[in-house]
Design an enzyme around this catalytic site. Sequence first.
Site, PDB file in Angstrom:
ATOM      1  N   MET A  24       0.810  -1.219   0.000  1.00  0.00           N
ATOM      2  CA  MET A  24       0.000   0.000   0.000  1.00  0.00           C
ATOM      3  C   MET A  24       0.842   1.266   0.000  1.00  0.00           C
ATOM      4  SD  MET A  24      -2.941  -1.198  -0.299  1.00  0.00           S
ATOM      5  CE  MET A  24      -3.953   0.254  -0.111  1.00  0.00           C
ATOM      6  N   VAL A  99       2.096   0.895   7.815  1.00  0.00           N
ATOM      7  CA  VAL A  99       2.874  -0.260   8.307  1.00  0.00           C
ATOM      8  C   VAL A  99       1.911  -1.432   8.500  1.00  0.00           C
ATOM      9  CG1 VAL A  99       4.601   1.252   9.389  1.00  0.00           C
ATOM     10  CG2 VAL A  99       2.697   0.377  10.771  1.00  0.00           C
ATOM     11  N   GLU A 101      -0.649  -4.410   9.670  1.00  0.00           N
ATOM     12  CA  GLU A 101      -1.862  -4.289  10.496  1.00  0.00           C
ATOM     13  C   GLU A 101      -1.669  -4.992  11.845  1.00  0.00           C
ATOM     14  OE1 GLU A 101      -4.203  -2.351   9.490  1.00  0.00           O
ATOM     15  OE2 GLU A 101      -6.133  -2.995  10.274  1.00  0.00           O
ATOM     16  N   LYS A 106       1.441  -0.346  15.000  1.00  0.00           N
ATOM     17  CA  LYS A 106       0.845   0.905  14.494  1.00  0.00           C
ATOM     18  C   LYS A 106       0.877   1.983  15.575  1.00  0.00           C
ATOM     19  CE  LYS A 106      -2.120  -0.353  10.645  1.00  0.00           C
ATOM     20  NZ  LYS A 106      -1.374   0.236   9.529  1.00  0.00           N
ATOM     21  N   SER A 128      -6.888  -1.031   7.874  1.00  0.00           N
ATOM     22  CA  SER A 128      -8.082  -1.591   7.234  1.00  0.00           C
ATOM     23  C   SER A 128      -9.114  -2.003   8.260  1.00  0.00           C
ATOM     24  CB  SER A 128      -7.779  -2.859   6.441  1.00  0.00           C
ATOM     25  OG  SER A 128      -6.488  -2.995   6.049  1.00  0.00           O
ATOM     26  N   HIS A 149      -8.329   5.268   4.252  1.00  0.00           N
ATOM     27  CA  HIS A 149      -8.259   3.853   3.865  1.00  0.00           C
ATOM     28  C   HIS A 149      -8.258   3.746   2.344  1.00  0.00           C
ATOM     29  CE1 HIS A 149     -10.170  -0.393   3.849  1.00  0.00           C
ATOM     30  NE2 HIS A 149      -8.860  -0.457   3.833  1.00  0.00           N
ATOM     31  N   ASN A 152      -6.213  -1.408  -2.798  1.00  0.00           N
ATOM     32  CA  ASN A 152      -5.135  -1.950  -3.631  1.00  0.00           C
ATOM     33  C   ASN A 152      -5.596  -2.185  -5.071  1.00  0.00           C
ATOM     34  OD1 ASN A 152      -2.544  -3.006  -4.028  1.00  0.00           O
ATOM     35  ND2 ASN A 152      -3.256  -5.090  -3.688  1.00  0.00           N
ATOM     36  N   ASN A 199     -15.007  -2.715   3.225  1.00  0.00           N
ATOM     37  CA  ASN A 199     -14.673  -4.098   3.573  1.00  0.00           C
ATOM     38  C   ASN A 199     -15.866  -4.847   4.142  1.00  0.00           C
ATOM     39  OD1 ASN A 199     -12.116  -4.469   2.641  1.00  0.00           O
ATOM     40  ND2 ASN A 199     -11.126  -3.688   4.487  1.00  0.00           N
TER      41      ASN A 199
HETATM   42  N1  LIG Z   1      -2.803  -4.918   1.154  1.00  0.00           N
HETATM   43  C1  LIG Z   1      -3.986  -4.407   0.991  1.00  0.00           C
HETATM   44  O1  LIG Z   1      -4.743  -4.768   0.069  1.00  0.00           O
HETATM   45  C2  LIG Z   1      -4.464  -3.319   1.908  1.00  0.00           C
HETATM   46  C3  LIG Z   1      -5.581  -2.542   1.523  1.00  0.00           C
HETATM   47  C4  LIG Z   1      -5.994  -1.494   2.335  1.00  0.00           C
HETATM   48  C5  LIG Z   1      -5.331  -1.246   3.533  1.00  0.00           C
HETATM   49  N2  LIG Z   1      -4.264  -2.031   3.898  1.00  0.00           N
HETATM   50  C6  LIG Z   1      -3.580  -1.700   5.141  1.00  0.00           C
HETATM   51  O2  LIG Z   1      -2.401  -0.983   4.820  1.00  0.00           O
HETATM   52  C7  LIG Z   1      -1.402  -1.252   5.808  1.00  0.00           C
HETATM   53  C8  LIG Z   1      -0.156  -1.800   5.115  1.00  0.00           C
HETATM   54  O3  LIG Z   1      -0.527  -2.978   4.442  1.00  0.00           O
HETATM   55  P1  LIG Z   1       0.390  -3.572   3.270  1.00  0.00           P
HETATM   56  O4  LIG Z   1      -0.441  -4.593   2.594  1.00  0.00           O
HETATM   57  O5  LIG Z   1       1.000  -2.460   2.491  1.00  0.00           O
HETATM   58  O6  LIG Z   1       1.525  -4.289   4.147  1.00  0.00           O
HETATM   59  P2  LIG Z   1       3.008  -4.685   3.694  1.00  0.00           P
HETATM   60  O7  LIG Z   1       3.455  -5.716   4.652  1.00  0.00           O
HETATM   61  O8  LIG Z   1       3.055  -4.955   2.230  1.00  0.00           O
HETATM   62  O9  LIG Z   1       3.829  -3.328   3.928  1.00  0.00           O
HETATM   63  C9  LIG Z   1       4.148  -2.827   5.197  1.00  0.00           C
HETATM   64  C10 LIG Z   1       5.495  -2.151   5.104  1.00  0.00           C
HETATM   65  O10 LIG Z   1       5.759  -1.532   6.351  1.00  0.00           O
HETATM   66  C11 LIG Z   1       7.142  -1.730   6.632  1.00  0.00           C
HETATM   67  N3  LIG Z   1       7.363  -1.603   8.064  1.00  0.00           N
HETATM   68  C12 LIG Z   1       7.289  -2.546   9.032  1.00  0.00           C
HETATM   69  N4  LIG Z   1       7.598  -2.013  10.229  1.00  0.00           N
HETATM   70  C13 LIG Z   1       7.876  -0.696  10.011  1.00  0.00           C
HETATM   71  C14 LIG Z   1       8.283   0.375  10.841  1.00  0.00           C
HETATM   72  N5  LIG Z   1       8.449   0.204  12.155  1.00  0.00           N
HETATM   73  N6  LIG Z   1       8.467   1.581  10.278  1.00  0.00           N
HETATM   74  C15 LIG Z   1       8.320   1.767   8.941  1.00  0.00           C
HETATM   75  N7  LIG Z   1       7.971   0.774   8.093  1.00  0.00           N
HETATM   76  C16 LIG Z   1       7.744  -0.443   8.623  1.00  0.00           C
HETATM   77  C17 LIG Z   1       7.451  -3.127   6.095  1.00  0.00           C
HETATM   78  O11 LIG Z   1       8.837  -3.304   5.890  1.00  0.00           O
HETATM   79  C18 LIG Z   1       6.642  -3.133   4.809  1.00  0.00           C
HETATM   80  O12 LIG Z   1       7.390  -2.649   3.707  1.00  0.00           O
HETATM   81  C19 LIG Z   1      -2.046  -2.214   6.789  1.00  0.00           C
HETATM   82  O13 LIG Z   1      -2.597  -1.480   7.832  1.00  0.00           O
HETATM   83  C20 LIG Z   1      -3.126  -2.868   5.976  1.00  0.00           C
HETATM   84  O14 LIG Z   1      -4.167  -3.391   6.760  1.00  0.00           O
HETATM   85  C21 LIG Z   1      -3.812  -3.048   3.109  1.00  0.00           C
END
Ligand SMILES: NC(=O)c1ccc[n+]([C@@H]2O[C@H](COP(=O)([O-])OP(=O)(O)OC[C@H]3O[C@@H](n4cnc5c(N)ncnc54)[C@H](O)[C@@H]3O)[C@@H](O)[C@H]2O)c1
Length: 331
Positions: A24, A99, A101, A106, A128, A149, A152, A199
Amino acid sequence: MEQTNPTPVPAWPASAAVVGAGTMGLGIAESLATAGVPVRLAEETAELGRAARERLLARVRGHVAAGLLPPEALDRAGAVEAADAATAARGVDLVIEAVPERLDLKRDVLAAVAAAAPPEAVVATNTSSFPIDDLAAAVARPERFLGTHWFNPPEWTPGVEVIPGAATDPRIVDRVVAFLAAIGKRPAVVRSGPGFVANRIQNALFLEAVACVEEGLASPREVDEIVRGTFGFRLPFFGPFQIADMAGLDVYADVLATLERGLGDPFRVPALLRSLVEGGRIGTKSGAGFYAYTAEEREQLLGERDRRYAALAALLAGLPPITPPPEGEGR
Ligand SMILES: NC(=O)c1ccc[n+]([C@@H]2O[C@H](COP(=O)([O-])OP(=O)(O)OC[C@H]3O[C@@H](n4cnc5c(N)ncnc54)[C@H](O)[C@@H]3O)[C@@H](O)[C@H]2O)c1
């Protein structure tokens, strides 16, 4: 595919940080950077931040090469700075946290970025599922904190749910909504509840799709085909309320009564629907349902519906199939 024109650079924020550069965060950073917002992209450490910046550049390069973004998008993305999470928020107007979920993570990251950000900065979370107020408790200025929010892939999906917490200043909500609209997104403000709106609805659909398979009504392929080819075909243009208005709320109430007899309480006719039908508001054919329509608006709506459906049908007919072939076929 046609190249899209770059949108004008929004007046606010003067700069932004995206913290967490995964699925994201990278796409959110791409949306901001290619709209001309100076972006700092952060991972936990500066080294990981630099690697994330390279991934972002490769992604934008790919989109430019595919003709999905104009060439200047690459210049704009080239201005993205890499950072670590602790310092990324310094001096920026907007921080978007993306970061993983995990509530503890968070909260820690949000507390750190809110402490590093200027007092006038806005901090947003891309959670999310967590209630916004559970995260607001971690930040220094909850009145300048809210959920944004994204979906993707964030660089292409227009919708963003904007979720104020109990303490969020309404002017901050307005500012974030205006900013998202200025970079070509379609924000909608919703209250914080389990799954927010998208969602919750998406999973209700998914659960019923799985139930149809488990009960032997159809295979996953057939369910996908039916959803895409029937009511899903309408969804790029209309939401469930406008669709119901055009179908007739009286018809919906009658159909739901049968579903309730067969499938029970989750399909009962809702009180809101019953009261509209009893009040004679049965949709476009009566001049009002969930929305109100003059005769002229109704004609205009139905004409526009036909025009859009015909255009979508033509677009789909010209595209190659995207569903994988059945096992063993075409492999
Ligand atoms: N994947 C989806 O379809 C989607 C859709 C909507 C919302 N979300 C939400 O978006 C957020 C991220 O999801 P994602 O799918 O991108 O996850 P992801 O695991 O792909 O990415 C998270 C990133 O955060 C980094 N990270 C971890 N700890 C960290 C820290 N302390 N400081 C900075 N960076 C750090 C990780 O290295 C990673 O690159 C979550 O809250 C998720 O619920 C995801």
